[in-house]
Design an enzyme around this catalytic site. Structure first.
Site, mmCIF file in Angstrom:
data_model
loop_
_atom_site.group_PDB
_atom_site.id
_atom_site.type_symbol
_atom_site.label_atom_id
_atom_site.label_comp_id
_atom_site.label_asym_id
_atom_site.label_seq_id
_atom_site.Cartn_x
_atom_site.Cartn_y
_atom_site.Cartn_z
ATOM 1 N N HIS A 113 2.500 3.324 -2.342
ATOM 2 C CA HIS A 113 3.515 2.867 -1.390
ATOM 3 C C HIS A 113 4.817 2.529 -2.092
ATOM 4 C CE1 HIS A 113 3.258 -1.471 -2.413
ATOM 5 N NE2 HIS A 113 1.954 -1.288 -2.516
ATOM 6 N N CYS A 116 -2.620 -1.817 -5.548
ATOM 7 C CA CYS A 116 -2.052 -0.536 -5.151
ATOM 8 C C CYS A 116 -1.060 -0.024 -6.195
ATOM 9 C CB CYS A 116 -1.359 -0.667 -3.800
ATOM 10 S SG CYS A 116 -2.501 -1.014 -2.444
#
Length: 237
Positions: free
Chosen positions: A190, A206
């Site tokens: 992301h 992440c």
């Protein structure tokens, strides 16, 4: 031979909770990205003018992404085309965790490389999967366990609808969701407004990119693209 997920039991539960905390979003329908064409790309270093344009302010989806002071970032983390070091088939996404790089393998022996921020120790995932969902400007919905640690985030809970998409949203301009064997790994690629985190191990599991870079990545990665995440050194090719 498929890469096997190597999370310990403790790391799995810690990593899953942390990843949910950092990466929970609302999913939308998938949009197919173009499959890489069968051409060879030249490897040419970007000029300062090209870098300024690459990391300039950009309007996207009604949001103005601010310019990145790219001269304050180590040049090795700039988005750039390199000789493919992965040996994977074109279209594969490869995350080199120790190197803090993400590669999109291209035909002709090259790869587009991005500098990334990664999960801190104990919150990382390793394995092979597919990009099953792709979402522009995702919401950030904070799970209960994170709110228990940081009560001020309660206004962004699932029940309250999460944080609106926008420049201050920790998930940035795009999110790509990794599934393995038909199940959500809770692991994401992301964007991030925190460009200073690129090249560092500071996230909750992440892989984060500069927003300008995640816009570029989103265009290159096809739906159901294969992704391989390495926690150790990649084998040389």
């Amino acid at each position: 031979m498929p890469t096997v997920c190597t999370l310990s039991r403790r790391a799995f539960f810690l990593g899953a909770a942390a990843t949910l905390a950092g990466c929970a979003t609302t999913e939308t329908s998938v949009r197919n990205a173009p499959v890489p064409q069968k051409v060879s790309y030249p490897i040419v270093p970007a000029s300062d003018e090209e870098l300024a344009a690459r990391y300039a302010a950009v309007e996207d989806g009604g949001h103005l992404i601010p310019a990145i002071p790219y001269r304050e970032i180590d040049p090795k983390y700039y988005r750039q085309r390199v000789k493919d070091p992965t040996g994977e088939t074109p279209g594969t996404v490869v995350v080199d965790t120790p190197g803090r790089f993400l590669y999109v393998v291209e035909p002709g022996g090259t790869a587009m490389r991005y500098g990334v921020g990664i999960g801190r120790e104990g919150f990382a995932w390793e394995g092979e999967g597919i990009i099953h969902w792709r979402q522009p400007w995702p919401r950030w919905k904070v799970p209960a366990d994170m709110i228990a640690r940081t009560p001020s985030l309660a206004r962004y809970s699932v029940e309250n609808g999460g944080m609106e998409p926008g420049i201050k949203n920790p998930l940035g301009a795009r999110a790509l969701y990794i599934f393995q064997n038909g199940k959500d790994t809770l692991y994401r690629l992301h964007g991030s407004p925190e460009w200073k985190s690129i090249g560092k191990a500071t996230s909750s599991g992440c892989v984060r990119l500069i927003n300008q870079d995640v816009l570029d990545l989103y265009k290159r990665v096809p739906y159901h693209a294969r992704i391989v995440v390495h926690q150790g050194a990649m084998a040389s090719v």
